[in-house]
Design a protein around this motif. Structure first.
Motif, short mmCIF file in Angstrom:
data_model
loop_
_atom_site.label_atom_id
_atom_site.label_comp_id
_atom_site.label_asym_id
_atom_site.label_seq_id
_atom_site.Cartn_x
_atom_site.Cartn_y
_atom_site.Cartn_z
N VAL A 96 3.72 -43.33 -0.89
CA VAL A 96 4.24 -43.53 0.46
C VAL A 96 4.13 -45.00 0.82
O VAL A 96 3.08 -45.62 0.61
CB VAL A 96 3.46 -42.71 1.51
N LEU A 97 5.20 -45.56 1.39
CA LEU A 97 5.13 -46.93 1.91
C LEU A 97 4.54 -46.90 3.32
O LEU A 97 5.09 -46.25 4.22
CB LEU A 97 6.51 -47.58 1.94
N ILE A 98 3.43 -47.59 3.51
CA ILE A 98 2.85 -47.74 4.83
C ILE A 98 3.60 -48.81 5.62
O ILE A 98 3.84 -48.67 6.82
CB ILE A 98 1.35 -48.08 4.71
N GLY A 99 4.01 -49.85 4.92
CA GLY A 99 4.79 -50.92 5.55
C GLY A 99 4.60 -52.20 4.78
O GLY A 99 3.53 -52.47 4.21
N HIS A 100 5.66 -53.02 4.73
CA HIS A 100 5.65 -54.30 4.03
C HIS A 100 5.27 -54.08 2.56
O HIS A 100 6.09 -53.60 1.79
CB HIS A 100 4.73 -55.29 4.72
N ALA A 101 4.04 -54.40 2.16
CA ALA A 101 3.63 -54.21 0.77
C ALA A 101 2.47 -53.24 0.65
O ALA A 101 1.78 -53.22 -0.38
CB ALA A 101 3.26 -55.55 0.15
N SER A 102 2.22 -52.44 1.67
CA SER A 102 1.09 -51.51 1.70
C SER A 102 1.54 -50.11 1.29
O SER A 102 2.47 -49.57 1.88
CB SER A 102 0.48 -51.45 3.10
N TYR A 103 0.84 -49.54 0.31
CA TYR A 103 1.18 -48.22 -0.20
C TYR A 103 -0.06 -47.31 -0.22
O TYR A 103 -1.19 -47.78 -0.41
CB TYR A 103 1.65 -48.30 -1.66
N LEU A 104 0.20 -46.03 -0.07
CA LEU A 104 -0.75 -45.00 -0.48
C LEU A 104 -0.21 -44.37 -1.75
O LEU A 104 0.91 -43.83 -1.75
CB LEU A 104 -0.94 -43.94 0.59
N VAL A 105 -0.98 -44.44 -2.82
CA VAL A 105 -0.62 -43.82 -4.09
C VAL A 105 -1.56 -42.65 -4.31
O VAL A 105 -2.78 -42.81 -4.35
CB VAL A 105 -0.75 -44.83 -5.25
N GLN A 106 -0.99 -41.46 -4.46
CA GLN A 106 -1.76 -40.26 -4.76
C GLN A 106 -1.35 -39.77 -6.14
O GLN A 106 -0.18 -39.44 -6.37
CB GLN A 106 -1.51 -39.19 -3.71
N ARG A 346 11.37 -47.45 3.29
CA ARG A 346 11.04 -47.70 4.68
C ARG A 346 9.68 -47.08 4.98
O ARG A 346 9.25 -46.13 4.31
CB ARG A 346 12.10 -47.08 5.62
N PRO A 347 8.96 -47.57 5.99
CA PRO A 347 7.64 -47.00 6.30
C PRO A 347 7.71 -45.50 6.52
O PRO A 347 8.60 -45.00 7.20
CB PRO A 347 7.25 -47.74 7.59
N GLY A 348 6.78 -44.79 5.91
CA GLY A 348 6.74 -43.33 6.01
C GLY A 348 7.55 -42.62 4.96
O GLY A 348 7.42 -41.39 4.81
N GLN A 349 8.37 -43.34 4.22
CA GLN A 349 9.20 -42.71 3.19
C GLN A 349 8.35 -42.35 1.98
O GLN A 349 7.52 -43.14 1.52
CB GLN A 349 10.34 -43.64 2.77
N VAL A 350 8.57 -41.15 1.45
CA VAL A 350 7.77 -40.60 0.37
C VAL A 350 8.60 -40.55 -0.91
O VAL A 350 9.76 -40.15 -0.88
CB VAL A 350 7.27 -39.18 0.71
N TRP A 351 7.99 -40.97 -2.01
CA TRP A 351 8.57 -40.73 -3.33
C TRP A 351 7.61 -39.82 -4.09
O TRP A 351 6.41 -40.06 -4.13
CB TRP A 351 8.75 -42.04 -4.10
N GLU A 352 8.18 -38.78 -4.67
CA GLU A 352 7.38 -37.87 -5.49
C GLU A 352 8.03 -37.76 -6.86
O GLU A 352 9.24 -37.55 -6.97
CB GLU A 352 7.30 -36.49 -4.83
N GLY A 353 7.22 -37.89 -7.88
CA GLY A 353 7.78 -37.86 -9.22
C GLY A 353 7.01 -36.92 -10.13
O GLY A 353 5.96 -36.42 -9.80
#
Length: 353
Positions: A96-106, A346-353
């Protein structure tokens, strides 16, 4: 404060967000962050890449301000995606993009934050400098338990000291950063433990995940006289679910850093690459890719999927807020690549793979 004074402060804060310029660096003869042996990228005082470009000068900065043609940004640029509320754990891959270059990777049951910035401004001061035009894509209170925090470098749009200190107090994560950045972070909380590594070294994050620190064509600074005194890096995460290559900031250079990643780790399953803060090119090219550069990097890596960041949240350079998305679409078309292969998040957008 008079208008001219405010503009001067705002301009200075923006420059410091990007790390200042090198004009004052000669005044410091001691490294306040790191004391270690010389290497092929550390001369005993400053870090450097193999082909380190000359540091920008006050004259270069004045030229940019005099000749630049900055496009206006809106005061608000809300994401079309609602703020994400992540699950507590994910066994496969969720980003998930938190914003700018900040991510949460699970991934593989571990929760990893990369360059977490929750501040209203990416700036050394609270009253001036680049201000968010959208809220974080995950509210701080909605973060799951955080196992690790990865810091790529110390520019203010990537290293938000108060946020990392808060994460330390709330989650006690494993914090990983390049050499010298531990001294900076402990300035925000002296109890904080930071695992620092050099390029080519790694840290075990648990659950079969290893964070490898690799070179980037960039630099570092928190002020006007500490340029390149703390190391910067990109990260490769080797995981049970595949390889994830993350770049906070880099110039394309001759492409060698991307070819080396592919040769060492194989084509990544996922590459998260910066696509913004690139104009004017004569000033930004050595340190920031534009979308065409990022597409070339994707091709050199051979990654299955790319996600674009470093755009649309903090105004750092001259291009308009949606120019990176437009330019990315053009570059993908020119390279005959599907648009879905490289998404500008965009912020809040989720990628799942």
């Amino acid at each position: 404060m008079k208008k001219r004074g405010l503009l001067t402060v705002a301009s200075a804060a923006t420059v410091m967000t990007l790390g200042g310029v090198g004009y004052a660096a000669h005044r410091r003869g001691r490294n306040p962050y790191y004391r270690g042996p010389k290497s092929d990228h550390f001369d005993g005082l400053r870090f450097h890449t193999a082909d380190q470009p000359p540091d920008k000068s006050l004259g270069d900065l004045a030229r940019w301000r005099r000749t630049g043609k900055p496009e206006a940004w809106p005061a608000r640029f809300p994401s079309p995606f609602p703020a994400d509320k992540p699950p507590e754990r994910v066994e496969d891959f969720r980003v998930v993009l938190i914003g700018h270059a900040s991510y949460l990777v699970q991934v593989a049951g571990r929760n990893i934050l990369v360059d977490p910035v929750f501040a209203r401004r990416a700036s050394p001061v609270r009253f001036a400098g680049p201000k968010r035009v959208n809220p974080p894509g995950i509210a701080y209170a909605d973060l799951p338990p955080i196992d690790a925090v990865l810091i790529t470098h110390n520019h203010y749009d990537h290293l938000d000291g108060p946020t990392v200190a808060r994460l330390w107090q709330d989650h006690q994560p494993l914090i990983v950063a390049p050499l010298g950045n531990d001294a900076i972070l402990r300035g925000y909380d002296e109890t904080m433990h930071v695992e620092t590594r050099d390029w080519g070294e790694s840290v075990d994050l648990g659950s079969g995940i290893t964070a490898h620190l690799t070179p980037a064509n960039h630099w570092s600074a928190r002020g006007l006289n500490d340029r390149r005194m703390a190391l910067w890096c990109a990260f490769v995460l080797t995981t049970p679910r595949g390889v994830h290559y993350h770049v906070g900031d880099t110039g394309l250079g001759d492409g060698a850093i991307f070819r080396e990643i592919r040769a060492r780790f194989g084509p990544p399953r996922l590459a998260t690459l910066p696509i913004g803060a690139y104009e004017p090119r004569w000033f930004m090219q050595p340190q920031h890719m534009n979308p065409a550069d990022a597409v070339e990097a994707l091709q050199l890596l051979g990654a299955d999927q790319a996600l674009g960041h470093h755009w649309g949240t903090f105004k750092l350079t001259d291009e308009g807020i949606e120019r990176p998305v437009e330019a990315l679409a053009e570059a993908l078309t020119a390279a005959a690549l599907r648009p879905e292969r490289f998404l500008a998040l965009r912020p809040g957008q989720v990628w799942e793979g």
